[in-house]
Design an enzyme around this catalytic site. Sequence first.
Site, PDB file in Angstrom:
ATOM      1  N   ASP A 136       0.817  -1.216   0.000  1.00  0.00           N
ATOM      2  CA  ASP A 136       0.000   0.000   0.000  1.00  0.00           C
ATOM      3  C   ASP A 136       0.848   1.262   0.000  1.00  0.00           C
ATOM      4  O   ASP A 136       0.307   2.365  -0.077  1.00  0.00           O
ATOM      5  CB  ASP A 136      -0.945   0.003   1.205  1.00  0.00           C
ATOM      6  CG  ASP A 136      -2.403  -0.058   0.795  1.00  0.00           C
ATOM      7  OD1 ASP A 136      -2.670  -0.414  -0.376  1.00  0.00           O
ATOM      8  OD2 ASP A 136      -3.278   0.243   1.614  1.00  0.00           O
ATOM      9  N   ASP A 466     -10.424  -5.944  11.173  1.00  0.00           N
ATOM     10  CA  ASP A 466     -10.413  -7.378  11.446  1.00  0.00           C
ATOM     11  C   ASP A 466     -11.574  -7.789  12.357  1.00  0.00           C
ATOM     12  O   ASP A 466     -12.341  -8.701  12.031  1.00  0.00           O
ATOM     13  CB  ASP A 466      -9.066  -7.795  12.044  1.00  0.00           C
ATOM     14  CG  ASP A 466      -8.563  -6.815  13.102  1.00  0.00           C
ATOM     15  OD1 ASP A 466      -9.343  -5.945  13.545  1.00  0.00           O
ATOM     16  OD2 ASP A 466      -7.387  -6.913  13.500  1.00  0.00           O
TER      17      ASP A 466
END
Length: 750
Positions: A136, A466
């Site tokens: 990223d 998550d």
Amino acid sequence: MANSNSSPLYERLEHKNTMHKVMEFIILFLLLSLLVYRLLSFSNHGFAWLVAFLCELWFTLYWVITISNKWSFVEYKTYPDRLLQRMAEHELPPVDMFVTTADSELEPPIITINTVLSLLAVDYPTEKLACYVSDDGCSPLTFYSLVEASKFAKLWVPFCKKYNVQVRAPFRYFNNDAIPSSNNSGEFKQEWKTMKDEYMQLTRKIEDAVGKSIPFDLSEDFSLFSNIERNNHPSIIKVVLDKENGHSNGLPHLVYISREKRPRHSHHSKAGAMNVLTRVSGLMTNAPFMLNVDCDMFANNPSVVLHAMCILLGSNENQNEVAFAQFPQIFYDGLKDDPFGNEMTVIWKYMGHGIQGIQGIFYAGTGCFHRRQVIYGLSPNNVKFGQRNLEKADGKLGNQELLKTFGNSKELIKSAADALRGETKCPSMLLKSIEAAAHQVASCEYEYGTNWGRKVGWMYGSTTEDILTGLSIHNRGWKSIYCTPDRPAFLGCTPAGGPASMTQQKRWATGLLEVLLSKNCPIFGTLFAHLQFRQCLAYLWIFTWGLRSLPETCYAALPAYSIITNAHIFPKAQELAYYIPIALFVTTNIYNVSLYIQSGLSIRAWWNNQKMGRITTMSAWLFGVFGIVLKLSGISETVFEVTKKDQSSSTEKGTEAGRFTFDKSPMFVPPTTVLLLHLTALASALFGLQPPAHDGLGSGRLEVAGSVCLVLCLWPFLKGLFGSGKYGIPLSTILKSAGLTLMFCILCRS
């Protein structure tokens, strides 16, 4: 052979833990007794008594949830050998492995490539594996390191499998100069030396690239990185390793991905990167199972994929109910006695196995094997009646619905339909049509108008993507399993020092509160979806980490308030209730110490975790609450902050490694203020500077003992008052804290 085929691939072991439960109920009884005492004494006391009651009420409710979480202690034992006896290698299902990195400075490429190399070398058919690396940060350094590592992998992977090497991350395997004594053959010694020389050469190349002593050759593949900005660039997808099926000595696929980023487009941090990995891998390999790890979590157990498959393929019931297999987060070369409280060994052991006995462990964001069908939004109801229902469920999705769910890529829609039907069909990843489709699904505008991040894929709306993703899976009625093989499956590195630890904890507290205060609150999952009630309590336990800072900080200030004003907040010595807080303190600490000792940890580790628990609550978690208040007020947005990774071992970090470090972050102001407040209170008691008691019963031994305990818990800050450099609290922080302490004392006296 018949016996091996009928033997279960895993065992479910339940533990009674009777003694623990007895002590937990004793603690609950003492907490309730203290609450009753406060209620019966309300008329004789003022505002501080009410604050103490509310804080203790919170502690009691939180303890009830804790008991519920620990009650059903369940452990799973897996048998990979039985899986290999039951299924031939060519019958094992394919697995796509995802590695995520976001910043080549905070997450050095040498760490990332070691994780990649350990995954490429796991004991699993190579033609069944594919590894995707998401960068990223769009760093040419990361891509360069990956290309060089792929050359080394052609030597490393065969070497590991030939000699059954157990440690398959090279930086750990070559941690010292001694040749392993497990194999004394001359051939092995020669190959070992050659392999170490090759790895040392690889590390030098990467170090030289980091130091910019050699320029990047911006031709061919590297030309894509010329004239690009980190947050403003097209998608870059490169197949670093590709092989033809059937080559037993080949390597798994290895693909580099840097998704498109443009200003004014929301990229959804790690969750957005995971969804791009899911889509691109769906086009290229479309494996029914997906493993995701952070860049620093290398595979420490060569059989980790087989352990996961034992869970996910264990029985028809599992395939209809179990969505993911989560492995614990364990760390290598941790500092002795866990001085920063990062490892959370006891929490993982007792809370993890306890929640396992309800609906399943939380998704921890790394070291987890997912079913692709589940990530694509499938519910247990769609699979429990067999393949026919899968086809019917897929058939009910019209073209418009498929477009809304998965986007306008025909290739992705086809691969998703195949995945939902349990089929794995994928053309060569080198086909031009697949390459073009991969760039399309990695574009920053692809998700607009789709269900990505809402109903399919990793969920958006929190910096702790998550936990939110795991919650959405449990809401659909799925279960999860906590897999803990004897040899740790993955090992990672912990944040070093105070600022790094606080940054990580603040991000967690902020993200968890984002979920709690949104439409994704687990209470709604229990009322309107398929989340079990006790699983809801388990999620509330973790989502309220940030909120704990409010009652704990208030309660921490009460002993100082009591001493400064010469008023008591605990029972007096002549009262029978005087022994309730004493018994509560002693029992709770005996209980906690026993958990640490039974987990193989020391009393010093227990103390360090208790100490850091108070510090974290009053700093990182408190600022996590402030961050949410600012977000809800529309003043600012929450930001995903990457934690710095450090590969060096505890011995390399030196003798000062366990010392708490500081910076100018405002997070250190509240603990410093509380410390100065208690030092002021103890000084006023010592030198007789307290005002006369209003009722003749001023502060007593319990208040002084509480104040001393807080000073001991804030010992790193006490040392920081007199430290220098990074080990000293900045003068600006001390002045701010001194000002707040003065204001508190004036308000108390007024």
